[in-house]
Write a protein that holds these residues in place. Structure first.
Motif, mmCIF file in Angstrom:
data_model
loop_
_atom_site.group_PDB
_atom_site.id
_atom_site.type_symbol
_atom_site.label_atom_id
_atom_site.label_comp_id
_atom_site.label_asym_id
_atom_site.label_seq_id
_atom_site.Cartn_x
_atom_site.Cartn_y
_atom_site.Cartn_z
ATOM 1 N N ARG A 9 -9.404 6.068 12.758
ATOM 2 C CA ARG A 9 -8.297 6.867 13.116
ATOM 3 C C ARG A 9 -8.809 8.582 13.279
ATOM 4 O O ARG A 9 -9.657 9.057 12.728
ATOM 5 C CB ARG A 9 -7.201 7.275 11.831
ATOM 6 N N ARG A 13 10.854 4.287 7.888
ATOM 7 C CA ARG A 13 9.921 3.025 7.615
ATOM 8 C C ARG A 13 10.312 2.313 6.201
ATOM 9 O O ARG A 13 11.389 2.904 5.743
ATOM 10 C CB ARG A 13 8.485 3.579 7.180
ATOM 11 N N ILE A 59 -3.217 11.064 11.247
ATOM 12 C CA ILE A 59 -1.945 10.764 10.988
ATOM 13 C C ILE A 59 -0.854 11.466 11.625
ATOM 14 O O ILE A 59 -0.777 12.638 11.013
ATOM 15 C CB ILE A 59 -1.452 10.193 9.576
ATOM 16 N N ARG A 77 4.538 6.315 9.373
ATOM 17 C CA ARG A 77 3.140 7.058 9.433
ATOM 18 C C ARG A 77 2.429 6.280 10.632
ATOM 19 O O ARG A 77 1.891 4.940 10.520
ATOM 20 C CB ARG A 77 2.554 6.903 8.525
ATOM 21 N N ASP A 107 0.762 -1.207 -0.032
ATOM 22 C CA ASP A 107 0.015 0.075 -0.013
ATOM 23 C C ASP A 107 1.019 1.315 0.002
ATOM 24 O O ASP A 107 1.414 1.506 0.883
ATOM 25 C CB ASP A 107 -0.931 -0.144 1.310
ATOM 26 N N ASP A 108 0.659 1.969 -0.986
ATOM 27 C CA ASP A 108 1.562 3.320 -1.029
ATOM 28 C C ASP A 108 0.677 4.344 -0.979
ATOM 29 O O ASP A 108 0.899 5.446 -1.243
ATOM 30 C CB ASP A 108 2.114 3.437 -2.354
ATOM 31 N N ARG A 109 -0.848 4.122 -0.576
ATOM 32 C CA ARG A 109 -1.632 5.346 -0.664
ATOM 33 C C ARG A 109 -0.994 6.235 0.466
ATOM 34 O O ARG A 109 -0.727 5.895 1.670
ATOM 35 C CB ARG A 109 -3.037 4.653 -0.251
ATOM 36 N N GLU A 110 -1.467 7.664 0.430
ATOM 37 C CA GLU A 110 -1.174 8.462 1.387
ATOM 38 C C GLU A 110 -1.758 8.179 2.769
ATOM 39 O O GLU A 110 -1.042 8.455 3.838
ATOM 40 C CB GLU A 110 -1.856 9.828 0.827
ATOM 41 N N ARG A 124 -1.645 15.207 10.599
ATOM 42 C CA ARG A 124 -2.710 15.406 9.481
ATOM 43 C C ARG A 124 -4.045 15.016 9.881
ATOM 44 O O ARG A 124 -4.376 13.732 10.136
ATOM 45 C CB ARG A 124 -2.389 14.839 8.101
ATOM 46 N N ALA A 184 -2.283 5.224 4.158
ATOM 47 C CA ALA A 184 -1.682 4.123 4.556
ATOM 48 C C ALA A 184 -0.859 4.144 6.192
ATOM 49 O O ALA A 184 -0.080 5.453 6.085
ATOM 50 C CB ALA A 184 -0.935 3.238 3.804
#
Lengths: 124, 340
Positions: B222, B202, B225, B209, A113-116, B328, A118
């Motif tokens: 959530r 990471r 983040i 994150r 997952d490279d979504r923002e 965020r 994640a």
């Protein structure tokens, strides 16, 4: 540019294009597996892209019922006193987890997952 | 071909080599377990033997720190209140740190709450709440300033009891991270039931994150983040564990001043710190103190490098200035206050 130079440049171009292939695949966001951990060990790895199926987990007489498929997964029932795992509802994003502490069961969706949005971990 | 003409080609070779070979990327290994009454995850760019050693350390801590087990070191010390006992150097250091935070928070965090936590949470989370008389009686035996700790020698007054449950997870996370660093690990995430500590960056690079629990939503949903490197992130609130009796909810965080569950105008507190133990103690204390007194304390602590996310019942979030750009907000019903 001489003929030999052109050949080298072409070869390097191909090499660059080939190197991008794994990057393309690794950016897929769809979760592919629901992984069930029982008492800290991986118990089952269930594909998420099949039809919805119910999976029963029993540990030391304690029972939890999971539902997995159609790209999502959740705890449906659990013999735990607080029911927090059931209240968590559906998981549908990679990295999302639901936890039943009394029954020592963790359900986690896995996939690159490279979504923002994640995350690597979550406080609670 | 002259050297000038060959420069672009050499550059291409270099780029292709970096992209194609991706040198030196050691895979991340992970271990999971249920310890200290919670789910534990250690994920690190390390040999399997290092992870196994880390898990063995956590299992050892689990055995020695539980207040609920009479055979644990803390359990045995509680059973011998009134007489002097000798603690292991590790438990003595932990208690010393706990007493330090008790002093610094004016007692809002108190490691001697065992008589009260036994009353409120001892028999699970579904029973009649204790009577005001029983609470008053238990409260007589609570008070961090009456603990006598001299090196490894501990003397508790009769009927007093330690409950280090509020900081045991943080301590465990710190110890695990310390071991990983000692073994040369430069990238890892340790998660002890939501107490998260990260080392370095990471997988793939960049800050870790970490999702922050929305105090009004089920576990896992959530608020936002936060991006961190080499930090601990700990959240506390009454949102998850509570005693439920005849429709009334009694939160699990007990106010040492009253003996009753804290009635706070904060719903969730997140602390970012170097040490997860410090984060644990502070998150509990700030929740008990409530927004106004918490903000007075955080101003001092921010100068020492701590950072905070205080979530109010009025849905106002007070954010430490150092977190601007790193946190965020995702949940739309909240509003951020960063103008301190």
């Amino acid at each position: 540019m001489k003929r030999g130079d052109r050949a080298v440049a072409l070869l390097l171009g191909l090499l660059l294009a080939a190197s991008a292939v794994p990057l393309l695949f690794s950016s897929s966001t769809a979760p592919r597996w629901a992984v069930v951990y029982v008492d800290g060990r991986e118990w089952r790895r269930l594909p998420l892209d099949g039809p919805l199926e119910e999976v029963e987990v029993v540990l030391e007489g304690r029972r939890s019922l999971l539902s997995v498929g159609e790209g999502r997964a959740r705890f449906v029932e659990s013999s735990c006193p607080d029911g927090l795992c059931v209240h968590r509802g559906w998981l549908d994003g990679p990295g999302e987890t639901a936890l039943c502490l009394p029954n020592r069961i963790e359900l986690r969706l896995e996939g690159k997952d490279d979504r923002e949005e994640a995350v690597d971990g979550q406080t609670y | 071909m002259t050297w000038k003409r060959s420069l672009p080609i050499l550059a291409l070779i270099l780029i292709a080599a970096v992209l194609f070979l991706r040198p030196g990327e050691r895979p991340f290994e992970e271990r999971r377990a249920f310890l200290m009454g919670t789910a534990v995850l250690v994920r690190a760019q390390a040999d399997e033997a290092v992870l196994d050693e880390t898990m063995a350390l956590l299992r050892d801590l689990d055995r020695s720190l539980s207040a609920h087990s009479e055979s644990s070191e803390i359990g045995r010390a509680n059973g011998k209140s009134g007489t002097e006992v000798s603690l292991s150097p590790r438990t003595a250091r932990l208690l010393e740190r706990a007493l330090l935070w008790a002093e610094r928070t004016g007692g809002a965090f108190d490691p001697t709450l065992r008589p009260l936590t036994r009353l409120w949470l001892g028999d699970g989370l579904e029973h009649e709440p204790p009577s005001p008389e029983a609470v008053a009686e238990a409260l007589r035996h609570v008070g961090w300033s009456r603990v006598r700790l001299d090196g490894k020698k501990l003397l508790l007054e009769p009927a007093m009891g330690l409950d280090l449950g509020g900081i045991a997870k943080g301590y465990g996370a710190d110890e695990a991270v310390s071991l990983l660093r000692h073994k040369g690990v430069s990238s890892a995430l340790v998660d002890l039931g939501g107490n998260i500590v990260v080392i370095g960056e990471r997988p793939g690079g960049g800050p870790w994150r970490i999702g922050i629990q929305d105090p009004r939503k089920p576990r896992g949903e959530r608020l936002g983040i936060v991006e961190v490197r080499d930090r601990s992130v700990v959240s506390s609130g009454n949102y998850e564990r509570f005693l439920l009796w005849q429709g009334e909810r009694y939160g699990h965080i007990v106010d040492p001043a009253t003996g009753f569950p804290a009635r706070s105008d904060l719903e969730g507190v997140t602390v970012l710190s170097e040490s997860s133990l410090d984060g644990d103690a502070l998150a509990t204390a700030l929740f008990v103190l409530g927004r106004e007194r918490a903000l007075a304390l955080t101003e001092d602590l921010e100068r020492d490098g701590y950072a905070f996310i205080l979530v109010g019942a009025d849905r106002r979030i007070d954010l430490s200035p150092s977190l601007t750009g790193l946190f965020r907000l995702e949940a739309e019903e909240y509003r951020l206050e960063t103008g301190r």
